[in-house]
Design a protein around this motif. Structure first.
Motif, PDB file in Angstrom:
ATOM      1  N   PRO A 119      17.579   3.938  -7.433  1.00  0.00           N
ATOM      2  CA  PRO A 119      15.869   3.652  -7.087  1.00  0.00           C
ATOM      3  C   PRO A 119      15.883   2.706  -6.028  1.00  0.00           C
ATOM      4  O   PRO A 119      14.512   3.050  -5.301  1.00  0.00           O
ATOM      5  N   ILE A 120      16.756   3.182  -5.141  1.00  0.00           N
ATOM      6  CA  ILE A 120      16.261   3.470  -3.276  1.00  0.00           C
ATOM      7  C   ILE A 120      15.378   4.599  -3.175  1.00  0.00           C
ATOM      8  O   ILE A 120      14.670   4.676  -2.165  1.00  0.00           O
ATOM      9  N   PHE A 121      15.493   5.224  -3.514  1.00  0.00           N
ATOM     10  CA  PHE A 121      14.669   6.146  -3.545  1.00  0.00           C
ATOM     11  C   PHE A 121      13.669   6.506  -3.941  1.00  0.00           C
ATOM     12  O   PHE A 121      12.625   7.021  -3.832  1.00  0.00           O
ATOM     13  N   GLY A 122      13.355   5.650  -5.132  1.00  0.00           N
ATOM     14  CA  GLY A 122      11.702   5.402  -5.649  1.00  0.00           C
ATOM     15  C   GLY A 122      11.606   4.450  -4.651  1.00  0.00           C
ATOM     16  O   GLY A 122      10.363   4.518  -4.689  1.00  0.00           O
ATOM     17  N   VAL A 123      12.439   3.166  -4.059  1.00  0.00           N
ATOM     18  CA  VAL A 123      11.300   2.852  -3.353  1.00  0.00           C
ATOM     19  C   VAL A 123      11.087   2.577  -1.581  1.00  0.00           C
ATOM     20  O   VAL A 123       9.313   3.038  -1.845  1.00  0.00           O
ATOM     21  N   ILE A 124      11.676   3.953  -1.748  1.00  0.00           N
ATOM     22  CA  ILE A 124      11.863   4.975  -0.769  1.00  0.00           C
ATOM     23  C   ILE A 124      10.216   5.974  -0.652  1.00  0.00           C
ATOM     24  O   ILE A 124       9.175   6.139   0.212  1.00  0.00           O
ATOM     25  N   ALA A 125      10.272   6.729  -1.599  1.00  0.00           N
ATOM     26  CA  ALA A 125       9.065   7.135  -2.490  1.00  0.00           C
ATOM     27  C   ALA A 125       8.150   6.657  -2.089  1.00  0.00           C
ATOM     28  O   ALA A 125       6.891   6.559  -2.169  1.00  0.00           O
ATOM     29  N   LEU A 126       7.865   5.594  -3.050  1.00  0.00           N
ATOM     30  CA  LEU A 126       6.431   4.089  -2.908  1.00  0.00           C
ATOM     31  C   LEU A 126       6.015   4.360  -1.687  1.00  0.00           C
ATOM     32  O   LEU A 126       5.049   3.958  -1.302  1.00  0.00           O
ATOM     33  N   LEU A 127       7.523   3.701  -0.662  1.00  0.00           N
ATOM     34  CA  LEU A 127       6.753   2.943   0.744  1.00  0.00           C
ATOM     35  C   LEU A 127       6.270   4.309   1.388  1.00  0.00           C
ATOM     36  O   LEU A 127       5.401   3.912   2.393  1.00  0.00           O
ATOM     37  N   GLN A 128       6.605   5.702   1.057  1.00  0.00           N
ATOM     38  CA  GLN A 128       6.185   6.816   2.190  1.00  0.00           C
ATOM     39  C   GLN A 128       4.601   7.029   1.352  1.00  0.00           C
ATOM     40  O   GLN A 128       3.706   6.777   2.627  1.00  0.00           O
ATOM     41  N   VAL A 129       4.799   6.470   0.196  1.00  0.00           N
ATOM     42  CA  VAL A 129       2.755   6.541  -0.115  1.00  0.00           C
ATOM     43  C   VAL A 129       1.524   5.560   0.373  1.00  0.00           C
ATOM     44  O   VAL A 129       1.009   6.188   0.154  1.00  0.00           O
ATOM     45  N   LEU A 130       2.714   4.504   0.601  1.00  0.00           N
ATOM     46  CA  LEU A 130       2.289   3.333   1.326  1.00  0.00           C
ATOM     47  C   LEU A 130       1.698   3.357   2.474  1.00  0.00           C
ATOM     48  O   LEU A 130      -0.133   3.162   3.039  1.00  0.00           O
ATOM     49  N   ILE A 131       2.922   4.276   2.736  1.00  0.00           N
ATOM     50  CA  ILE A 131       2.027   4.431   4.402  1.00  0.00           C
ATOM     51  C   ILE A 131       1.044   5.708   4.674  1.00  0.00           C
ATOM     52  O   ILE A 131       0.101   5.411   5.353  1.00  0.00           O
ATOM     53  N   LEU A 132       0.887   6.641   3.846  1.00  0.00           N
ATOM     54  CA  LEU A 132       0.235   7.523   3.283  1.00  0.00           C
ATOM     55  C   LEU A 132      -0.956   7.131   3.022  1.00  0.00           C
ATOM     56  O   LEU A 132      -2.130   7.453   3.776  1.00  0.00           O
ATOM     57  N   LEU A 133      -1.236   6.008   2.185  1.00  0.00           N
ATOM     58  CA  LEU A 133      -2.612   4.789   2.480  1.00  0.00           C
ATOM     59  C   LEU A 133      -2.684   4.196   2.768  1.00  0.00           C
ATOM     60  O   LEU A 133      -4.472   4.676   3.161  1.00  0.00           O
ATOM     61  N   VAL A 134      -2.368   3.937   4.182  1.00  0.00           N
ATOM     62  CA  VAL A 134      -2.962   3.117   5.247  1.00  0.00           C
ATOM     63  C   VAL A 134      -3.271   4.133   6.139  1.00  0.00           C
ATOM     64  O   VAL A 134      -4.117   3.751   6.156  1.00  0.00           O
ATOM     65  N   ALA A 135      -2.538   5.532   5.938  1.00  0.00           N
ATOM     66  CA  ALA A 135      -3.148   6.754   7.307  1.00  0.00           C
ATOM     67  C   ALA A 135      -4.949   6.686   6.826  1.00  0.00           C
ATOM     68  O   ALA A 135      -5.504   6.421   7.298  1.00  0.00           O
ATOM     69  N   ALA A 136      -5.038   6.583   5.206  1.00  0.00           N
ATOM     70  CA  ALA A 136      -5.876   6.866   4.767  1.00  0.00           C
ATOM     71  C   ALA A 136      -7.373   7.022   5.151  1.00  0.00           C
ATOM     72  O   ALA A 136      -8.218   6.397   5.134  1.00  0.00           O
ATOM     73  N   THR A 137      -7.034   5.368   5.128  1.00  0.00           N
ATOM     74  CA  THR A 137      -7.580   4.205   4.463  1.00  0.00           C
ATOM     75  C   THR A 137      -8.655   4.364   5.800  1.00  0.00           C
ATOM     76  O   THR A 137      -9.527   3.071   6.040  1.00  0.00           O
ATOM     77  N   GLY A 138      -7.852   4.485   7.077  1.00  0.00           N
ATOM     78  CA  GLY A 138      -8.498   4.409   8.542  1.00  0.00           C
ATOM     79  C   GLY A 138      -8.534   3.237   9.297  1.00  0.00           C
ATOM     80  O   GLY A 138      -8.840   2.943  10.254  1.00  0.00           O
ATOM     81  N   MET A 139      -7.895   2.612   9.070  1.00  0.00           N
ATOM     82  CA  MET A 139      -7.581   1.218   8.895  1.00  0.00           C
ATOM     83  C   MET A 139      -6.474   1.423  10.271  1.00  0.00           C
ATOM     84  O   MET A 139      -7.048   0.116  12.018  1.00  0.00           O
ATOM     85  N   LEU A 140      -5.400   2.097  10.487  1.00  0.00           N
ATOM     86  CA  LEU A 140      -5.344   2.098  12.161  1.00  0.00           C
ATOM     87  C   LEU A 140      -5.641   2.548  13.185  1.00  0.00           C
ATOM     88  O   LEU A 140      -5.234   2.045  14.439  1.00  0.00           O
ATOM     89  N   VAL A 141      -6.730   3.239  13.370  1.00  0.00           N
ATOM     90  CA  VAL A 141      -7.653   4.358  14.399  1.00  0.00           C
ATOM     91  C   VAL A 141      -8.778   2.861  14.831  1.00  0.00           C
ATOM     92  O   VAL A 141      -9.695   3.415  15.121  1.00  0.00           O
ATOM     93  N   ARG A 142      -9.516   2.212  13.440  1.00  0.00           N
ATOM     94  CA  ARG A 142     -10.891   1.399  13.965  1.00  0.00           C
ATOM     95  C   ARG A 142     -10.020   0.155  15.294  1.00  0.00           C
ATOM     96  O   ARG A 142      -9.281   0.288  15.941  1.00  0.00           O
TER      97      ARG A 142
END
Lengths: 142, 277
Positions: A119-142
């Motif tokens: 499960p630890i790696f399942g959580v790491i994988a989901l956290l990674q998805v979250l980071i990539l999706l946040v980057a994909a929204t562009g909210m970090l560069v506005r």
């Protein structure tokens, strides 16, 4: 540590899940990349910003060129069907597809981690998805 | 104008051949050399460099993962840390004046060339005692080594220190649009004690995730031009395939010397450009 062996060691299921999705998506993305670029440079589709205008300004800093030409950035080309069906926008979409490949692979792999009692790696994988999706929204560069 | 795209394709094609023969990633050659010799602003070269590195890693990834060479349990924690710092690196890099980035790029590239010249590598490092974190996460593995027809089992040490290194590598990769395989591999291999082949393959996994994270910053800042990025990706991928075929036929030691020299020249040129010379 090296060992003589009779057969190859089994590869973990989550690795196979990731590889299976990666294989299909990478082939599709590369084909789309080639096709969309051909449509772009051979003028098979209209362009939001002409190739000549782009080439006349590619010595400028990105922010300056953006202000001048209003070329597609982020998801802006998805605003309407007219802005989407253009050579430069489709080429841009191909780049976006490549960047989304790890997200899709990880989404398929996370359940395999949970099934395999890691499960630890399942959580790491989901956290990674979250980071990539946040980057994909562009909210970090506005 | 399309001719410049064709030139980028041809140039990337040649770089792709050399990159494979020298055992380095495409991005680390692409950014300093293209920014030195093409009229594109450094912003777009860095955006394209990230895509070149990312695409190469993605297209090579599936077979390496099926063979157990690219290891998810080893790569994912490093990528999680590295992707956050690569986003930060891209944001910092795009907010700095081009001359400053060019100067810093020159320093980084000269440092990389020096490291490549001096650093060794270890095919099968021996880790006697794994560290507590890697034991808790069960980071270890086994793969079949075709060349000696044996299973190689491996475990790792110095995981916490390596996480700090991946944080820094991610930042540098995002800031300069470099693939960062040049740094991932020594950290996996020499610091953590991962076999060389697993290090190279897992570096590609880390690079594909970090690159995808940082690429969004370049896209939203208008620093990703398909006109430059797409032919560069195509050229580099095709060149890499040719390079892989040539790998057994040429003296890779000599090629590595050529590539290190090319990097040193490109790095010095970047330094001079950064100083306005």
């Amino acid at each position: 540590m090296n060992q003589d062996t009779l057969g190859k060691p089994p590869v973990q299921n989550e690795q196979l899940a990731y590889a299976g999705v990666l294989d299909k998506l990478s082939h599709f993305a590369m084909l789309f990349l080639g096709g969309s670029y051909a449509a772009y440079v051979f003028l098979l589709l209209p362009q939001k910003v002409s190739i000549n205008a782009m080439a006349a300004n590619w010595h400028l800093k990105a922010s300056v060129m953006q202000e001048k030409l209003n070329a597609p950035v982020g998801w802006s080309f998805m605003a309407s069907p007219e802005s989407f069906l253009r050579g430069d926008a489709l080429s841009y979409l191909a780049i976006i597809m490549i960047c989304m490949i790890p997200v899709v692979c990880l989404l398929f792999t996370a359940p395999a981690f949970f099934r395999e009692k890691r499960p630890i790696f399942g959580v790491i994988a989901l956290l990674q998805v979250l980071i990539l999706l946040v980057a994909a929204t562009g909210m970090l560069v506005r | 104008m399309v001719g410049m795209g064709a030139a980028a394709f041809l140039f990337s094609f040649v770089l792709g051949i050399f990159a494979v023969l020298a055992g380095v990633g495409g991005g680390v050659l692409f950014v300093p050399i293209v920014s030195s010799f093409f009229p594109f602003h450094l912003d777009y070269v860095r955006g394209a460099g990230l895509m070149v590195a990312l695409s190469g890693a993605i297209s090579a990834g599936a077979p390496l993962m099926r063979k157990g060479l690219a290891d998810l349990k080893l790569g994912l924690p490093m990528a999680l840390i590295g992707s956050v710092s690569s986003i930060a690196g891209a944001m910092v890099g795009l907010s700095l004046p081009a001359e400053t980035v060019q100067l810093l790029l020159g320093i980084v590239i000269v440092a990389i060339a020096t490291i490549m010249f001096l650093s060794g590598k270890s095919g099968y490092p021996e880790v006697k005692v794994p560290d507590a974190l890697s034991k808790a996460l069960h980071i270890s593995g086994i793969y079949y080594e075709e060349s000696i027809k044996k299973e190689i089992s491996w475990q790792v040490h110095r995981t916490p220190l390596s996480l700090v290194f991946f944080l820094m590598i991610g930042f540098i990769g995002g800031m300069f649009g470099l693939g960062a395989g040049f740094a991932n591999v020594p950290v996996f291999n020499l610091l953590m004690g991962v076999p060389l082949k697993v290090s190279v393959a897992t570096s590609g996994l880390v690079l594909s995730i970090n690159g995808a994270a940082a690429a969004w910053v370049y896209m939203f800042k208008g620093a990703m031009l398909p006109l430059i990025a797409v032919p560069s990706i195509g050229g580099m991928m095709l060149g890499s395939k040719i390079g892989a075929k040539l790998l057994t036929k040429v003296n890779t030691g000599s090629v590595r010397v050529i590539v290190v020299s090319m990097l040193a020249v490109a790095g010095i040129r970047s330094l001079l450009k950064g100083f306005g010379i």
